[in-house]
Design an enzyme around this catalytic site. Structure first.
Site, PDB file in Angstrom:
ATOM      1  N   ARG A  21       0.819  -1.204   0.000  1.00  0.00           N
ATOM      2  CA  ARG A  21       0.000   0.000   0.000  1.00  0.00           C
ATOM      3  C   ARG A  21       0.858   1.262   0.000  1.00  0.00           C
ATOM      4  NH1 ARG A  21      -4.583   2.150   4.175  1.00  0.00           N
ATOM      5  NH2 ARG A  21      -5.447   3.664   2.719  1.00  0.00           N
ATOM      6  N   HIS A  73       0.599   4.772  -2.385  1.00  0.00           N
ATOM      7  CA  HIS A  73       0.285   6.078  -1.822  1.00  0.00           C
ATOM      8  C   HIS A  73       1.461   7.042  -1.900  1.00  0.00           C
ATOM      9  CE1 HIS A  73      -3.746   5.367   0.064  1.00  0.00           C
ATOM     10  NE2 HIS A  73      -3.414   4.160  -0.353  1.00  0.00           N
ATOM     11  N   ASP A  74       2.655   6.532  -2.041  1.00  0.00           N
ATOM     12  CA  ASP A  74       3.804   7.413  -2.235  1.00  0.00           C
ATOM     13  C   ASP A  74       3.942   7.795  -3.701  1.00  0.00           C
ATOM     14  OD1 ASP A  74       6.139   8.846  -1.358  1.00  0.00           O
ATOM     15  OD2 ASP A  74       7.354   7.280  -2.292  1.00  0.00           O
ATOM     16  N   VAL A  92       1.375  10.204  -5.707  1.00  0.00           N
ATOM     17  CA  VAL A  92       1.296  11.627  -5.378  1.00  0.00           C
ATOM     18  C   VAL A  92       2.576  12.336  -5.815  1.00  0.00           C
ATOM     19  CG1 VAL A  92       0.906  13.309  -3.542  1.00  0.00           C
ATOM     20  CG2 VAL A  92      -0.222  11.088  -3.448  1.00  0.00           C
ATOM     21  N   ASP A 102       8.976   9.532  -3.783  1.00  0.00           N
ATOM     22  CA  ASP A 102       9.988  10.308  -3.069  1.00  0.00           C
ATOM     23  C   ASP A 102       9.916  10.186  -1.551  1.00  0.00           C
ATOM     24  OD1 ASP A 102       7.660  11.679  -2.541  1.00  0.00           O
ATOM     25  OD2 ASP A 102       8.267  13.540  -3.524  1.00  0.00           O
ATOM     26  N   SER A 140       7.654  11.020   0.427  1.00  0.00           N
ATOM     27  CA  SER A 140       6.970  12.114   1.129  1.00  0.00           C
ATOM     28  C   SER A 140       5.889  11.581   2.058  1.00  0.00           C
ATOM     29  CB  SER A 140       6.373  13.115   0.132  1.00  0.00           C
ATOM     30  OG  SER A 140       5.347  12.521  -0.640  1.00  0.00           O
ATOM     31  N   PRO A 161      -7.402   8.575  -5.812  1.00  0.00           N
ATOM     32  CA  PRO A 161      -8.866   8.485  -5.895  1.00  0.00           C
ATOM     33  C   PRO A 161      -9.463   7.915  -4.620  1.00  0.00           C
ATOM     34  CG  PRO A 161      -7.784   7.373  -7.744  1.00  0.00           C
ATOM     35  CD  PRO A 161      -6.746   7.623  -6.711  1.00  0.00           C
ATOM     36  N   ASP A 163     -10.502 -10.824   0.744  1.00  0.00           N
ATOM     37  CA  ASP A 163     -10.771 -12.137   0.159  1.00  0.00           C
ATOM     38  C   ASP A 163     -10.909 -13.134   1.303  1.00  0.00           C
ATOM     39  OD1 ASP A 163     -10.902 -14.486  -1.311  1.00  0.00           O
ATOM     40  OD2 ASP A 163      -8.720 -14.591  -1.572  1.00  0.00           O
ATOM     41  N   THR A 220      -8.494 -16.706   0.690  1.00  0.00           N
ATOM     42  CA  THR A 220      -7.036 -16.631   0.882  1.00  0.00           C
ATOM     43  C   THR A 220      -6.676 -15.182   1.208  1.00  0.00           C
ATOM     44  OG1 THR A 220      -6.746 -16.339  -1.527  1.00  0.00           O
ATOM     45  CG2 THR A 220      -6.520 -18.581  -0.640  1.00  0.00           C
ATOM     46  N   ASP A 231      -2.897 -13.636  -4.946  1.00  0.00           N
ATOM     47  CA  ASP A 231      -3.285 -14.485  -6.072  1.00  0.00           C
ATOM     48  C   ASP A 231      -4.435 -13.835  -6.821  1.00  0.00           C
ATOM     49  OD1 ASP A 231      -5.518 -14.876  -4.477  1.00  0.00           O
ATOM     50  OD2 ASP A 231      -4.913 -16.883  -3.819  1.00  0.00           O
TER      51      ASP A 231
END
Length: 330
Positions: free
Chosen positions: A69, A73-74, A77, A81, A83, A169, A249, A252, A257
């Site tokens: 994640r 998210h880095d 944007v 870097d 941030s 988004p 999920d 699993t 997967d």
């Protein structure tokens, strides 16, 4: 990877023309990234990251999901870097409290990796590269593909808190918005479908689900699945600080997967945008193919993650190598 910002419109013909005429920043400014960038300056850098990711996974399995994640998210944007790792200090306003970053966790363990690297090679390996390498190794820990990402990024000296909403988004945005955000980085519809497949691991807070359950169940949601989700999220206003969630999920939940796509085919997409991928003709063929072929999913995920990881990086004399990933150097 699920949260208020787990997923990603066309703004008119003018924007489309601009995108068509101007190459993505990633292709224009990533020339200084290269494989094994630290071969001479810190030969064991990538091994150290891998070791730390493995150790943290053994103690806290959910860290592997956090690394995946973090790269989204880095890098989405403005630049890859680091941030997103900055805490509020002085003139720096942290991106972490943004609604788009709701639910992100395990930031403290980035400094665990950083500390190990600092002991070996002080002031050499950037926090931005730690984000990229930990995402690569975290995906492997979860059973996903190993993506050969380049290194050589440097760290931002400023926060991008003021523009987070412009780039990331929301979970209930349209497929058009999602496609346009990724297209700006050079990622096509096939790649977007593959990247959202990272929702095959982790969990989603009830706050991002209840609008699909109350007062009426979303008609695109499998009725039996809705019953399960109501059991997980029994109130219309779940406490954002409480640990109330549904696994992305059920079969699993911690395995990388193609179950995500198989679930979509059964109308068991957790977030609005997840299920919309199957309903939109621009993306549905890729959903169907990835549901049938795990290796195809892996190959497209690897391709798209590589492009994402090279979005407008700071290289050369730009930025810095932070001593502590939470703060710019003094």
């Amino acid at each position: 990877m699920a949260s208020k910002s787990s997923v990603w419109f066309t703004f008119g013909s003018l924007i489309l023309i601009v995108i068509a005429l101007c190459p993505p920043l990633s292709s224009a400014q990533n020339s200084e990234l290269k494989s094994n960038y630290y071969a001479a300056s810190c030969p064991r850098a990538e091994d150290i990251v891998k070791e730390q990711v493995y150790n943290l996974y053994q103690e806290h399995g959910n860290t592997a999901v956090s690394w995946l994640r973090a790269i989204f998210h880095d890098c989405m944007v403005e630049s890859c870097d680091a941030s997103v790792l900055l805490d509020t200090s002085g003139s720096v306003v942290s991106e972490k409290p943004s609604d788009r970053n709701f639910g992100m966790r395990n930031f403290k363990y980035v400094n665990t990796i950083k500390s190990a690297l600092e002991k070996e090679c002080p002031g050499v390996v950037s926090c931005a590269d730690i984000i990229a390498l930990s995402a690569r190794d975290g995906a492997v820990m979860l059973g996903g593909p190993r993506v050969e990402l380049k290194t050589g990024r440097r760290d931002s000296k400023k926060s991008s808190a003021a523009v987070v909403d412009k780039y990331i988004p929301l979970h209930n945005d349209s497929v058009s918005i999602v496609l346009s955000r990724f297209a700006a980085m050079g990622i096509d519809a096939e790649g977007v479908v593959a990247l959202l497949g990272a929702h095959t691991v982790g969990r989603t807070h009830c706050g991002n689900l209840v609008h699909r359950l109350y007062p009426k169940v979303d008609p695109t949601l499998n009725p039996e699945y809705a019953v399960y989700l109501k059991g997980r999220c029994p109130t219309t206003n779940p406490d954002p600080e409480a640990v109330v969630y549904a696994r992305n999920d059920r079969g699993t939940p911690m395995k990388f997967d193609n179950s995500y796509y198989k679930n979509l085919m059964k109308n068991k997409g957790l977030l609005v945008v997840d299920q919309q991928l199957l309903l939109d003709p621009r993306t549905s063929p890729y959903v169907e193919k990835m549901a049938q072929d795990n290796q195809y999913f892996f190959s497209q995920f690897s391709r798209a993650l590589t492009i994402l990881s090279e979005n407008n990086p700071l290289t050369g004399n730009n930025g810095e190598i932070r001593k502590d990933c939470r703060f710019v150097n003094t």
